[in-house]
Design a protein around this motif. Structure first.
Motif, PDB file in Angstrom:
ATOM      1  N   GLU A   1       4.611  73.750  -2.628  1.00  0.00           N
ATOM      2  CA  GLU A   1       5.064  72.537  -1.951  1.00  0.00           C
ATOM      3  C   GLU A   1       4.869  72.904  -0.178  1.00  0.00           C
ATOM      4  O   GLU A   1       4.739  71.811   0.365  1.00  0.00           O
TER       5      GLU A   1
ATOM      6  N   TYR B   1       8.982  68.320  -7.726  1.00  0.00           N
ATOM      7  CA  TYR B   1       7.762  68.878  -6.652  1.00  0.00           C
ATOM      8  C   TYR B   1       6.722  67.659  -7.119  1.00  0.00           C
ATOM      9  O   TYR B   1       5.713  68.308  -7.508  1.00  0.00           O
ATOM     10  N   PRO B   2       6.829  66.663  -6.878  1.00  0.00           N
ATOM     11  CA  PRO B   2       5.752  65.592  -7.345  1.00  0.00           C
ATOM     12  C   PRO B   2       4.620  65.748  -6.678  1.00  0.00           C
ATOM     13  O   PRO B   2       3.662  65.132  -7.095  1.00  0.00           O
ATOM     14  N   SER B   3       4.532  66.279  -5.482  1.00  0.00           N
ATOM     15  CA  SER B   3       3.150  66.417  -4.729  1.00  0.00           C
ATOM     16  C   SER B   3       2.187  67.839  -5.405  1.00  0.00           C
ATOM     17  O   SER B   3       1.218  67.886  -4.801  1.00  0.00           O
ATOM     18  N   VAL B   4       2.992  68.480  -6.225  1.00  0.00           N
ATOM     19  CA  VAL B   4       2.300  69.789  -6.633  1.00  0.00           C
ATOM     20  C   VAL B   4       1.819  69.427  -7.984  1.00  0.00           C
ATOM     21  O   VAL B   4       2.357  69.193  -8.958  1.00  0.00           O
TER      22      VAL B   4
ATOM     23  N   SER C   1       5.792  63.307 -15.735  1.00  0.00           N
ATOM     24  CA  SER C   1       5.612  62.944 -14.368  1.00  0.00           C
ATOM     25  C   SER C   1       4.196  62.864 -13.956  1.00  0.00           C
ATOM     26  O   SER C   1       3.319  63.722 -14.760  1.00  0.00           O
TER      27      SER C   1
ATOM     28  N   ASN D   1       2.081  64.293 -12.013  1.00  0.00           N
ATOM     29  CA  ASN D   1       1.522  65.516 -11.718  1.00  0.00           C
ATOM     30  C   ASN D   1       1.239  66.509 -12.543  1.00  0.00           C
ATOM     31  O   ASN D   1       0.855  67.500 -12.206  1.00  0.00           O
TER      32      ASN D   1
END
Length: 185
Positions: A70, A92-95, A118, A120
């Protein structure tokens, strides 16, 4: 293969892990096992306990991986232990995360994985057959394990050894391999 293509690779392992030309992050965790006695002791503790102590070790490491990703240290994560990383992936949805699955994928496994779904997260199977228990997981490919037997010549008079290659678990036939070695001397 990724390193040969110019990718920067970081490996997460315990203190003392040394890989040739690969960065190692330890999260300051010492190895759980250094000798066979250590393995027997920890397996005995796990067998008598429902506390999943080994899983807690992996989850500590997984959380460290996600925090680093992240912060921008990594463009994505590749885990061989979804059971440790799944709870963090949703946080940690951006990973982006890819999991290589090595164990059987039964319907109950798929049900548990869907609890943590999710956008990601993605899965890599080791065979098409492995997917049958949970065919609707977000698979991105299949990478077969195995040995290219064409690289090795058959020897009908082998030396005095027996080789076992695989994880140490009942389904892999470790006991049978030991029994064969003992019976054949």
């Amino acid at each position: 293969g990724l390193k040969a293509q110019g990718h920067k690779i970081t490996f997460f392992g315990p203190l003392g892990t040394n890989l040739h030309n690969v960065a190692v992050k330890t999260a300051n965790l010492s190895p759980l096992v250094r000798k066979m006695r250590d393995l027997n002791e920890i397996m005995d503790i796990e067998a008598k306990s429902s506390q999943n102590l080994l899983g807690l070790w992996d989850q500590y490491r997984a959380h460290d991986m996600f925090k680093r990703a992240e912060r921008g240290e990594f463009v994505g994560l590749h885990s061989h232990h979804p059971e440790a990383a799944l709870p963090y992936a949703r946080l940690y949805p951006s990973v982006p995360v890819v999991y290589t699955l090595h164990d059987p994928v039964d319907p109950w496994f798929g049900k548990a994985m869907r609890l943590y779904e999710s956008p990601n997260q993605f899965y890599v199977s080791i065979s098409e057959n492995q997917r049958k228990g949970a065919p609707d997981l977000p698979y991105v490919g299949t990478v077969h394990n195995g040995i290219n037997t064409g690289m090795y010549e058959f020897n009908d008079t082998p030396d005095d050894y027996l080789l076992f290659a695989g994880r140490i678990m009942a389904d892999k036939g470790v006991s049978e391999a030991i029994e064969v070695a003992q019976q054949t001397g």
